[in-house]
Write an enzyme that holds these catalytic residues in place. Structure first.
Site, short mmCIF file in Angstrom:
data_model
loop_
_atom_site.label_atom_id
_atom_site.label_comp_id
_atom_site.label_asym_id
_atom_site.label_seq_id
_atom_site.Cartn_x
_atom_site.Cartn_y
_atom_site.Cartn_z
N GLU B 46 -4.52 -5.95 1.67
CA GLU B 46 -5.43 -6.31 0.59
C GLU B 46 -4.99 -5.69 -0.73
O GLU B 46 -5.01 -6.33 -1.78
CB GLU B 46 -6.87 -5.85 0.92
CG GLU B 46 -7.46 -6.47 2.18
CD GLU B 46 -7.17 -5.64 3.43
OE1 GLU B 46 -6.12 -4.96 3.46
OE2 GLU B 46 -7.99 -5.68 4.35
N CYS B 79 -10.14 -0.45 1.02
CA CYS B 79 -9.93 -1.82 0.55
C CYS B 79 -11.24 -2.45 0.12
O CYS B 79 -11.28 -3.29 -0.78
CB CYS B 79 -9.26 -2.65 1.65
SG CYS B 79 -7.53 -2.18 1.90
#
Lengths: 315, 315
Positions: B46, B79
Site C-alpha cells: 500500500e 497502512c
C-alpha cells in the site's frame, strides 16, 4: 468423413481379420445410407449403406473410410461392383486398402467406370480408427493397447496388492468401454492368481461385447481362456485385430520390452499411494535418451475426479 | 483485483514472515499506483502504491489483496493511517489479515473514517497467492510445495539413479521459476550425496533469487546450507514462508507422512522408464479409501513435450 469414421468405430473389436470400415451415402445434402462392417466381417460397410440407400445412391456421394474391396470372395460380390451398379456421382475415400488384392484397384476400377474418386480425406484419423486391421496387415499381429490405472505417483496398487479402487466409477466405466472395443484382452498369470479377474464388459447393454480373455504364462483359468507363453505369441491369436493388455507390471514390461505396444491408455487418480506397486517393471532401458520421442499424446480428458491420457507410438 | 493479486506474486518468496501483498490504485479508470510488498517486508504494498499515486489517490479506488495493516510498528506508520490520509473513495479488499493485531481493525478503522470498504473480492485466489503467510500464521510452519519430475509410469530416475534428463528445457525452466518464488528449498541427504545439487535459480536475470538451501539429514554441504533433522523442523526455518521440497523419494514420503505437503507440483514427461526409482517412498497409507479426496487439481498445462500438473491440499 468424420461421421463415417465414427460409424466405423461401431465395428471395432468385432470384425476379426476384416477392417472395421464406415460408409455414408449423401444425396442432395441428406444422408440416405449408413453402414459399418458387421460382426465377423460381413456385410461390408458399403453393402449395408447401399442397401439402405437403394435407388437414391444414383448420383449421390459415397464416403468410405477405406477404398471399397475389389477382390472376389465366396462371401459375396465385391463392394466395387456393388458401388458401380448403384451409379453414384462421387466416391470419397479416406485411405487406401493395404491388402494387395484390392490396393488401388478399388479406386482405379471405380474411376474407370466414370465415377469421380477422391482419396486421402481424414486419412490419419481413418487409419487410427482401423489401426487393428493395419497393424495386422503390416506387422502380422494385433494392435496392442496397454492400459494402466495409476495414482499420481505411478502406483497401480498398494504394496500389499490392493487396487480396489484407485480410479472412480467413470474411469472404470470408460475402461470397460475400451474392453468392448477389443477382440481380446490379456493379463499376466500373476494377475490371474492375485485377482482372478473376470475381464468381461460390465456395462448395461454391452455384456455381449466381452473380449476373448488371454493369459500370458501358466495359470488356472476357465476353459474359454486362451493361453500364450510369450508376448510375441499374440500374432497367433485367431480373429484378433485389437488387443488390450491390462497388466500387471511384469506383463506390461514384457510387452514394452518386446516393442509390442501401440497405444497407452492411462487412467490417473488424484491420489498419492507411496511405496506401492510400480506400473511397469524393468523394460531394459539403456539410457534416458532412447526413452524420449517414443510416445505422442492423442487425448487428455477428465473422467470425474480422474484423468484419462491416451498416447500412441510415435510415427 | 486479479491484477493486484498478480502484483502480489512478485514478492512471493522474498518477504520473509510478511505477507506478499499486492495493491493497485485506480482513479477515473486509470491505474495511478501499483505496489507489492518489497523484499524483506518493507515498504508494504500500500505504501508503495500510495507513494506512486500521490495526490491522485484522493477519491480513487484502492484494491488491496489483504486488508491494510493497523498495528503500530517501529518500521513505519500503519497502512491504515497512510490510506486515511490519502482520502480514497473506496478500499476493496480481497481477504482479511489473519494477524490478530490487524484482523478487522484495518477495515473497521477505514470504514469509521468514512471510506467505503468492500471485503471478499477474489478471496480464495488472494489467499492462495499469499498462502505462505497464512500457513505460517495458522500452522506455525512454511507452506510446502513438493516437486516431482516423473515419467508417465511414475519414475523419478532410472534404476541406477540417472535422472538427467526426464523433462525437457521448458519444464526445467518452469521448475527454476518455482524455485525463485520460494524462500527455501529442501532435499534429502541422499540426494545431496547422489547428485550434489546446486539448488540455485539458473534463469537469466533471476540468479539473485536463489532460495536458501536446506538439507534433511546429515550430509556434507556448503556453509550457507541449513541442516534439519526431521520434516517438522521446517517450523524453525527463519524468515521462511514458502518452502520447496525437491526430493528424493524418501524425503518426499517423510513430508507426506507428516502431513506437511500443501501443494504438489508434478512435471511429467511422455516417456516410459520401467522399473526405475519410484517418486514416493512408503507413506504409511492404511487403505486406498483414505488416499482419496486429499488433492484438488488447480492447474494443468503443457510445457513443451511435458505436462505440468498442480494440486493443492483439499479444503
Amino acid at each position: 468423413m468424420a461421421a463415417a469414421i465414427a460409424l466405423s468405430e461401431r465395428g471395432r473389436g468385432r470384425t476379426g481379420d476384416n477392417p472395421n470400415v464406415g460408409c455414408i451415402i449423401v444425396k442432395d445434402g441428406i444422408i440416405v445410407g449408413r453402414g459399418w462392417t458387421q460382426p465377423g466381417g460381413r456385410p461390408h460397410a458399403e453393402a449395408m449403406a447401399l442397401e439402405q440407400a437403394g435407388k437414391a445412391t444414383k448420383g449421390a456421394d459415397i464416403y468410405c473410410t477405406m477404398e471399397p474391396c475389389a477382390h472376389e470372395s465366396k462371401r459375396g460380390p465385391t463392394c466395387v461392383d456393388l458401388v458401380k451398379e448403384a451409379a453414384p456421382a462421387r466416391v470419397i475415400v479416406a485411405t487406401l486398402d493395404i491388402d494387395e488384392r484390392t490396393r488401388r484397384q478399388g479406386i482405379d476400377r471405380l474411376g474407370e467406370s466414370g465415377i469421380s474418386v477422391s482419396v486421402g480425406v481424414l486419412e490419419q484419423q481413418a487409419h487410427r480408427a482401423m489401426a487393428g486391421f493395419f497393424t495386422r496387415m503390416e506387422k502380422g499381429r494385433p494392435h496392442v493397447t496397454l492400459k494402466l490405472a495409476m495414482s499420481l505417483d505411478g502406483c497401480i496398487a498398494m504394496a500389499d496388492g490392493t487396487s480396489k479402487w484407485i480410479t472412480g466409477k467413470r474411469a472404470r466405466a470408460h475402461a470397460h468401454l475400451e474392453r468392448a472395443r477389443c477382440d481380446a484382452i490379456l493379463v499376466g498369470a500373476g494377475t490371474v492368481v492375485a485377482d482372478n479377474p473376470g475381464l468381461d464388459v460390465r456395462l448395461t447393454g454391452l455384456e455381449g461385447r466381452s473380449p476373448q480373455p488371454v493369459v500370458l504364462g501358466k495359470a488356472e483359468v476357465a476353459d474359454h481362456w486362451t493361453e500364450i507363453s510369450e508376448p510375441e505369441a499374440i500374432a497367433e491369436l485367431d480373429q484378433t485385430s485389437w488387443l488390450l493388455v491390462e497388466g500387471g507390471a511384469a506383463t506390461a514390461a514384457s510387452f514394452l520390452k518386446a516393442d509390442l505396444v501401440d497405444r497407452l491408455l492411462l487412467y490417473r487418480a488424484p491420489i498419492m499411494i507411496g511405496g506401492g506397486l510400480q506400473a511397469i517393471g524393468d523394460i531394459g532401458l539403456g539410457s534416458l535418451d532412447v526413452a524420449h520421442g517414443q510416445w505422442v499424446r492423442l487425448d487428455r480428458r477428465d473422467l470425474g475426479q480422474d484423468m484419462l491420457e491416451l498416447y500412441e507410438r510415435a510415427a
